[in-house]
Design a protein around this motif. Sequence first.
Motif, PDB file in Angstrom:
ATOM      1  N   ARG A   9      -3.391 -12.519  -0.677  1.00  0.00           N
ATOM      2  CA  ARG A   9      -3.548 -12.205   0.742  1.00  0.00           C
ATOM      3  C   ARG A   9      -4.829 -12.866   1.228  1.00  0.00           C
ATOM      4  O   ARG A   9      -5.922 -12.577   0.731  1.00  0.00           O
ATOM      5  N   CYS A  63      -3.011  -9.081  -6.469  1.00  0.00           N
ATOM      6  CA  CYS A  63      -4.168  -8.315  -6.922  1.00  0.00           C
ATOM      7  C   CYS A  63      -5.116  -8.140  -5.743  1.00  0.00           C
ATOM      8  O   CYS A  63      -5.502  -9.129  -5.111  1.00  0.00           O
ATOM      9  N   GLY A  64      -5.491  -6.887  -5.462  1.00  0.00           N
ATOM     10  CA  GLY A  64      -6.409  -6.651  -4.347  1.00  0.00           C
ATOM     11  C   GLY A  64      -6.219  -5.293  -3.707  1.00  0.00           C
ATOM     12  O   GLY A  64      -5.779  -4.337  -4.354  1.00  0.00           O
ATOM     13  N   VAL A  65      -6.520  -5.240  -2.426  1.00  0.00           N
ATOM     14  CA  VAL A  65      -6.506  -3.979  -1.689  1.00  0.00           C
ATOM     15  C   VAL A  65      -5.079  -3.533  -1.385  1.00  0.00           C
ATOM     16  O   VAL A  65      -4.111  -4.281  -1.597  1.00  0.00           O
ATOM     17  N   THR A  66      -4.952  -2.306  -0.853  1.00  0.00           N
ATOM     18  CA  THR A  66      -3.640  -1.724  -0.567  1.00  0.00           C
ATOM     19  C   THR A  66      -2.816  -2.599   0.369  1.00  0.00           C
ATOM     20  O   THR A  66      -1.589  -2.701   0.235  1.00  0.00           O
ATOM     21  N   GLN A  67      -3.475  -3.261   1.335  1.00  0.00           N
ATOM     22  CA  GLN A  67      -2.757  -4.084   2.314  1.00  0.00           C
ATOM     23  C   GLN A  67      -2.026  -5.260   1.676  1.00  0.00           C
ATOM     24  O   GLN A  67      -1.180  -5.890   2.318  1.00  0.00           O
ATOM     25  N   CYS A  68      -2.320  -5.554   0.415  1.00  0.00           N
ATOM     26  CA  CYS A  68      -1.608  -6.631  -0.279  1.00  0.00           C
ATOM     27  C   CYS A  68      -0.124  -6.315  -0.444  1.00  0.00           C
ATOM     28  O   CYS A  68       0.670  -7.214  -0.742  1.00  0.00           O
ATOM     29  N   GLU A  87      -3.935  -2.821  -7.761  1.00  0.00           N
ATOM     30  CA  GLU A  87      -4.757  -2.354  -6.639  1.00  0.00           C
ATOM     31  C   GLU A  87      -6.207  -2.133  -7.041  1.00  0.00           C
ATOM     32  O   GLU A  87      -6.505  -1.421  -8.002  1.00  0.00           O
ATOM     33  N   THR A  88      -7.124  -2.753  -6.298  1.00  0.00           N
ATOM     34  CA  THR A  88      -8.548  -2.566  -6.520  1.00  0.00           C
ATOM     35  C   THR A  88      -9.309  -2.995  -5.276  1.00  0.00           C
ATOM     36  O   THR A  88      -8.882  -3.900  -4.555  1.00  0.00           O
ATOM     37  N   ASP A  89     -10.443  -2.336  -5.027  1.00  0.00           N
ATOM     38  CA  ASP A  89     -11.313  -2.695  -3.911  1.00  0.00           C
ATOM     39  C   ASP A  89     -12.417  -3.653  -4.336  1.00  0.00           C
ATOM     40  O   ASP A  89     -13.197  -4.119  -3.509  1.00  0.00           O
ATOM     41  N   GLU A  91     -14.237  -7.028  -5.398  1.00  0.00           N
ATOM     42  CA  GLU A  91     -14.038  -8.444  -5.072  1.00  0.00           C
ATOM     43  C   GLU A  91     -13.593  -9.177  -6.334  1.00  0.00           C
ATOM     44  O   GLU A  91     -14.318  -9.254  -7.333  1.00  0.00           O
ATOM     45  N   LYS A 203      -3.420  -0.006 -11.613  1.00  0.00           N
ATOM     46  CA  LYS A 203      -4.857  -0.242 -11.493  1.00  0.00           C
ATOM     47  C   LYS A 203      -5.313  -1.178 -12.622  1.00  0.00           C
ATOM     48  O   LYS A 203      -4.668  -1.245 -13.673  1.00  0.00           O
TER      49      LYS A 203
END
Length: 249
Positions: A9, A63-68, A87-89, A91, A203
């Motif tokens: 994303r 891999c990334g935030v929920t919006q992915c 999911e992870t916040d 960077e 996660k």
Amino acid sequence: MKILVPVKRVVDYNVKVRVKSDQTGVDIANVKMSMNPFDEIAVEEATRLKEKGAATEVVAVSCGVTQCQETLRTAMAIGADRGILVETDVELQPLAVAKLLKALVDKEQPKLVVLGKQAIDDDCNQTGQMLAALLDWPQATFASKVEIVGDRVNVTREVDGGLETVSLALPAVITTDLRLNEPRYVTLPNIMKAKKKTLDVVKPADLGVDVTPRIKTIKVSEPPKRSAGIKVPDVATLVAKLKTEAKVI
């Protein structure tokens, strides 16, 4: 044969990127986000391979935030059968993403991993190569043509001198270039179907991967603005300015 397709994303390529006032990074607040164009090409190619009968399942991974999840739904609307979100916040940097993908490859056991050669936000061009190294798989980068032949994959890739064709034993890693294909237009019926497809969320800890950043960004700044050009009346004036002002002759 199962194909794993990582998608990222990123800020939409039509958006003018702006740097934060404190120069800590790029401002993405209220900015349109979309799938990395190179990854979109990868999803399209995997879908085409499945349509030809060369693959049985296409799994999209992000891999990334929920919006992915929105990016994964787009991948499933193009043709992926299911999606997995790590999911992870935190960077995520290329090595961390490569480690996450390796853990998923070990779990999913695909015969082929197809991903974009680079992301348009950082232009690192590292994740595919790192993943191949971690897996100890053959790799073909900058692919402009992909063909499955038995237990091998033939890849035509762009190099400085023209085109190079390599034959890889499966399983393998392929990174896509712009000339590989033109992604299809996502239709509304396919968007609705994608909402019903399976999307699993895990996660990094579930995969046993430490995604702590190893590189610290000190400062992000915009490139200097170019000064306006000038017009000269004749060649003599041009040569004089090149001597006195530009000092190139």
